[in-house]
Design a protein around this motif. Structure first.
Motif, PDB file in Angstrom:
ATOM      1  N   THR A   2       0.830  -1.208   0.000  1.00  0.00           N
ATOM      2  CA  THR A   2       0.000   0.000   0.000  1.00  0.00           C
ATOM      3  C   THR A   2       0.859   1.250   0.000  1.00  0.00           C
ATOM      4  O   THR A   2       0.556   2.225  -0.705  1.00  0.00           O
ATOM      5  N   LYS A   3       1.930   1.242   0.775  1.00  0.00           N
ATOM      6  CA  LYS A   3       2.813   2.414   0.789  1.00  0.00           C
ATOM      7  C   LYS A   3       3.492   2.590  -0.572  1.00  0.00           C
ATOM      8  O   LYS A   3       3.716   3.724  -1.022  1.00  0.00           O
ATOM      9  N   TYR A   4       3.822   1.474  -1.231  1.00  0.00           N
ATOM     10  CA  TYR A   4       4.358   1.516  -2.596  1.00  0.00           C
ATOM     11  C   TYR A   4       3.354   2.204  -3.525  1.00  0.00           C
ATOM     12  O   TYR A   4       3.706   3.099  -4.307  1.00  0.00           O
ATOM     13  N   ALA A   5       2.091   1.802  -3.434  1.00  0.00           N
ATOM     14  CA  ALA A   5       1.054   2.358  -4.305  1.00  0.00           C
ATOM     15  C   ALA A   5       0.854   3.847  -4.043  1.00  0.00           C
ATOM     16  O   ALA A   5       0.674   4.641  -4.980  1.00  0.00           O
ATOM     17  N   GLU A   6       0.888   4.243  -2.786  1.00  0.00           N
ATOM     18  CA  GLU A   6       0.726   5.658  -2.442  1.00  0.00           C
ATOM     19  C   GLU A   6       1.854   6.502  -3.027  1.00  0.00           C
ATOM     20  O   GLU A   6       1.622   7.597  -3.563  1.00  0.00           O
ATOM     21  N   GLY A   7       3.083   5.991  -2.929  1.00  0.00           N
ATOM     22  CA  GLY A   7       4.220   6.727  -3.477  1.00  0.00           C
ATOM     23  C   GLY A   7       4.151   6.853  -4.988  1.00  0.00           C
ATOM     24  O   GLY A   7       4.512   7.895  -5.555  1.00  0.00           O
ATOM     25  N   LEU A   8       3.664   5.808  -5.647  1.00  0.00           N
ATOM     26  CA  LEU A   8       3.557   5.844  -7.107  1.00  0.00           C
ATOM     27  C   LEU A   8       2.548   6.906  -7.554  1.00  0.00           C
ATOM     28  O   LEU A   8       2.843   7.720  -8.442  1.00  0.00           O
ATOM     29  N   LEU A   9       1.381   6.921  -6.930  1.00  0.00           N
ATOM     30  CA  LEU A   9       0.368   7.904  -7.310  1.00  0.00           C
ATOM     31  C   LEU A   9       0.807   9.325  -6.962  1.00  0.00           C
ATOM     32  O   LEU A   9       0.433  10.283  -7.655  1.00  0.00           O
ATOM     33  N   ALA A  10       1.592   9.468  -5.907  1.00  0.00           N
ATOM     34  CA  ALA A  10       2.068  10.799  -5.521  1.00  0.00           C
ATOM     35  C   ALA A  10       2.918  11.421  -6.618  1.00  0.00           C
ATOM     36  O   ALA A  10       2.800  12.616  -6.915  1.00  0.00           O
ATOM     37  N   ILE A  11       3.779  10.622  -7.251  1.00  0.00           N
ATOM     38  CA  ILE A  11       4.630  11.126  -8.334  1.00  0.00           C
ATOM     39  C   ILE A  11       3.844  11.223  -9.637  1.00  0.00           C
ATOM     40  O   ILE A  11       3.986  12.184 -10.405  1.00  0.00           O
ATOM     41  N   LYS A  12       2.996  10.263  -9.883  1.00  0.00           N
ATOM     42  CA  LYS A  12       2.217  10.228 -11.125  1.00  0.00           C
ATOM     43  C   LYS A  12       1.353  11.479 -11.283  1.00  0.00           C
ATOM     44  O   LYS A  12       1.232  12.038 -12.388  1.00  0.00           O
ATOM     45  N   TYR A  13       0.749  11.932 -10.193  1.00  0.00           N
ATOM     46  CA  TYR A  13      -0.211  13.034 -10.282  1.00  0.00           C
ATOM     47  C   TYR A  13       0.276  14.321  -9.611  1.00  0.00           C
ATOM     48  O   TYR A  13      -0.521  15.221  -9.356  1.00  0.00           O
ATOM     49  N   ARG A  14       1.553  14.416  -9.322  1.00  0.00           N
ATOM     50  CA  ARG A  14       2.042  15.644  -8.712  1.00  0.00           C
ATOM     51  C   ARG A  14       2.044  16.792  -9.719  1.00  0.00           C
ATOM     52  O   ARG A  14       2.016  16.575 -10.934  1.00  0.00           O
ATOM     53  N   VAL A  15       2.090  18.009  -9.209  1.00  0.00           N
ATOM     54  CA  VAL A  15       2.079  19.197 -10.052  1.00  0.00           C
ATOM     55  C   VAL A  15       3.249  20.101  -9.648  1.00  0.00           C
ATOM     56  O   VAL A  15       3.804  19.968  -8.559  1.00  0.00           O
ATOM     57  N   LYS A  16       3.591  21.014 -10.560  1.00  0.00           N
ATOM     58  CA  LYS A  16       4.663  21.962 -10.287  1.00  0.00           C
ATOM     59  C   LYS A  16       4.073  23.370 -10.179  1.00  0.00           C
ATOM     60  O   LYS A  16       3.293  23.799 -11.023  1.00  0.00           O
ATOM     61  N   THR A  17       4.456  24.084  -9.123  1.00  0.00           N
ATOM     62  CA  THR A  17       3.982  25.454  -8.940  1.00  0.00           C
ATOM     63  C   THR A  17       4.768  26.388  -9.851  1.00  0.00           C
ATOM     64  O   THR A  17       5.825  26.014 -10.382  1.00  0.00           O
ATOM     65  N   PRO A  18       4.300  27.630 -10.043  1.00  0.00           N
ATOM     66  CA  PRO A  18       5.054  28.597 -10.844  1.00  0.00           C
ATOM     67  C   PRO A  18       6.473  28.825 -10.332  1.00  0.00           C
ATOM     68  O   PRO A  18       7.364  29.185 -11.102  1.00  0.00           O
ATOM     69  N   SER A  19       6.683  28.618  -9.032  1.00  0.00           N
ATOM     70  CA  SER A  19       8.029  28.800  -8.466  1.00  0.00           C
ATOM     71  C   SER A  19       8.902  27.565  -8.634  1.00  0.00           C
ATOM     72  O   SER A  19      10.066  27.565  -8.227  1.00  0.00           O
ATOM     73  N   GLY A  20       8.343  26.489  -9.215  1.00  0.00           N
ATOM     74  CA  GLY A  20       9.112  25.269  -9.453  1.00  0.00           C
ATOM     75  C   GLY A  20       9.015  24.230  -8.375  1.00  0.00           C
ATOM     76  O   GLY A  20       9.682  23.192  -8.441  1.00  0.00           O
ATOM     77  N   LYS A  21       8.185  24.446  -7.361  1.00  0.00           N
ATOM     78  CA  LYS A  21       8.038  23.503  -6.256  1.00  0.00           C
ATOM     79  C   LYS A  21       7.069  22.390  -6.630  1.00  0.00           C
ATOM     80  O   LYS A  21       6.048  22.639  -7.271  1.00  0.00           O
TER      81      LYS A  21
END
Length: 482
Positions: free
Chosen positions: A131-150
């Motif tokens: 489950t922790k593996y799956a959570e980490g995968l979705l976190a990167i898959k659907y992450r976004v970048k702010t205008p400041s690059g964060k």
């Protein structure tokens, strides 16, 4: 009416109000306690453990890649996109999950569910890696970048971008931001203050002020400051605690094997366990062991992927593997060692009281000369402090999701103030409220994991099963926020 009569009337009204307020608080505490028991009863335990088992099978036992995952966590992924290294995100996640529950919580499970609870806790950790593996995968898959690059991510972004259900993302963020003040803040601060007073007679007010200042000094720098401190602090505290537990087991060497046998027998036998320990029913051992394992490693809770989204990684699966190691270290190693220390000490010293977790923990560790109590004190203090840092980051990211960066400074001030307040007030209501918020966090997160399991399989096949782990992901994870 003379002044004396007015004073008497005022005192009578004030006393009436105080009694009424006290009764109201007591009723509220009882209501929250009942609600907490309802949320964390068998339905939630079955849902969490069922998700662990489902993802373990669906993802073809990602636990078998554990040693590769540990190697990845120790090597920087150079040239990849992200805010901090994979090791830093792992350290920050461990900072939040390795708390007083790893010590007091395990002892509580043993006191309420018998020695067999240790095995169920360990089993939960093994399956929770998926489950922790799956959570980490979705976190990167659907992450976004702010205008400041964060980089920003977590279950709220998976719910919004993966399932198209922003309202669920908002609910998750609200529950997490509130929960951060409970289990991640005031509860931990109170544990530190209580321990400092009982062990060294340090006034809680002084302890609260010092801890609040230390937390404030770290969190003011944001994720990079928190990650930097956790990267240095967490490995040191964890290794020292593990080394101390191994030393205690060496002292109790002749009782280690009987303790292992007792743990296994109690986990599956309704009869009384040997060695002077009162056995418990299988269901009782399973309930408290599973609940403690789930609550300790936070697999399925949705908190850890918030920091995993900041990792410098070239594709989602690399970070997913690293994220899975957090559950391994937290539950499979640290909780298991704590449980073995406690059960072996009970067998070695039959006079130890097992009426509650706190009493059992102190009694078990105090039987070991020289190192026992100092190790317990060190573990509780450092584990609680690290949890304060990790959960501050979780709460901040959720507030940022809800309102942008405008409320960040205000949230940090409130968080640091809550550290001080948590050191000097009674926390029964806070405990129950925190448990409820954690359960409410878990529900939308588990929904995203189950409904997006097809995405999990596709990404895992693409990068892991096809032996393509060094490939870089497409730019979809770098979507810029408007």
């Amino acid at each position: 009416m003379n002044k004396m009569a007015k004073k008497l009337i005022f005192c009578y009204k004030f006393n009436t109000f105080a009694v009424s307020f006290s009764r109201t608080c007591q009723k509220m505490s009882q209501f929250l306690s009942t609600l907490s028991d309802l949320f964390w009863g068998w339905p939630m335990i079955i849902l969490l453990l069922g998700t662990h088992l489902f993802l373990t099978i669906r993802l073809r036992f990602p636990q078998r890649y554990l040693f590769r995952a540990i190697r990845l966590s120790l090597r920087p992924d150079k040239g990849s996109t992200g805010d901090v290294s994979q090791f830093a995100t792992l350290a920050t996640a461990l900072a939040a999950t390795i708390g007083t529950g790893n010590i007091i919580g395990v002892a509580t499970a043993v006191a309420l569910g018998g020695p067999g609870a240790v095995l169920w806790c360990w089993i939960t950790g093994v399956f929770g890696i998926a489950t922790k593996y799956a959570e980490g995968l979705l976190a990167i898959k659907y992450r976004v970048k702010t205008p400041s690059g964060k980089m920003l991510g977590g279950p709220m972004y998976a719910l919004e971008r993966g399932l198209g259900q922003r309202w669920l993302g908002i609910l998750f963020a609200v529950f997490t931001a509130i929960a951060a003040f409970g289990i991640g803040n005031t509860v931990q601060a109170n544990a530190i203050a209580t321990l400092a007073y009982e062990s060294y007679q340090v006034p809680p007010v002084l302890t609260g002020a010092v801890v609040a200042l230390l937390v404030g000094a770290v969190v003011v720098g944001g994720v990079k400051s928190i990650a930097r401190v956790c990267s240095m602090f967490v490995p040191f505290m964890a290794l020292l605690y593990v080394a101390g537990c191994i030393f205690i087991l060496a002292v109790n060497a002749q009782y280690v094997w009987p303790a292992l046998c007792t743990i296994v027998q109690s986990a599956f036998s309704p009869e009384a366990a040997g060695g002077g320990l009162a056995g418990s029913a299988v269901m009782l051992a399973a309930r408290y062991g599973i609940a403690r394992g789930l609550f300790s490693n936070e697999s399925g809770l949705g908190s850890a992927p918030i920091v995993a989204a900041a990792a410098q990684t070239r594709n989602p699966v690399r970070q997913a593997l690293v994220s899975g190691t957090a559950t391994f270290w937290d539950t499979v190693v640290i909780c298991a060692l704590t449980g073995l220390v406690i059960v072996s000490s009970i067998i070695a010293y039959p006079d130890i009281s097992i009426e509650n977790g706190a009493t059992l923990t102190k009694a078990a560790f105090s039987k070991i000369p020289y190192i026992g109590l100092p190790l317990l004190t060190f573990g509780l203090l450092t584990f609680a402090f690290s949890t304060l840092l990790g959960w501050c980051y979780y709460g901040e990211r959720c507030v940022e999701y809800l309102s942008g960066t405008r409320a960040m400074r205000c949230y940090r001030i409130l968080y640091v103030a809550a550290v001080f307040l948590g050191s000097i007030v009674s926390l029964q209501v806070v405990w129950n409220l925190a448990d409820i918020m954690n359960a409410l966090m878990a529900l939308p997160n588990l929904l995203s994991l189950l409904l997006l399991s097809g995405v999990l399989v596709a990404e895992t096949r693409k990068y892991l099963w096809n032996d393509n782990l060094d490939a870089s992901a497409e730019s979809e994870t770098n979507t810029t926020m408007q």
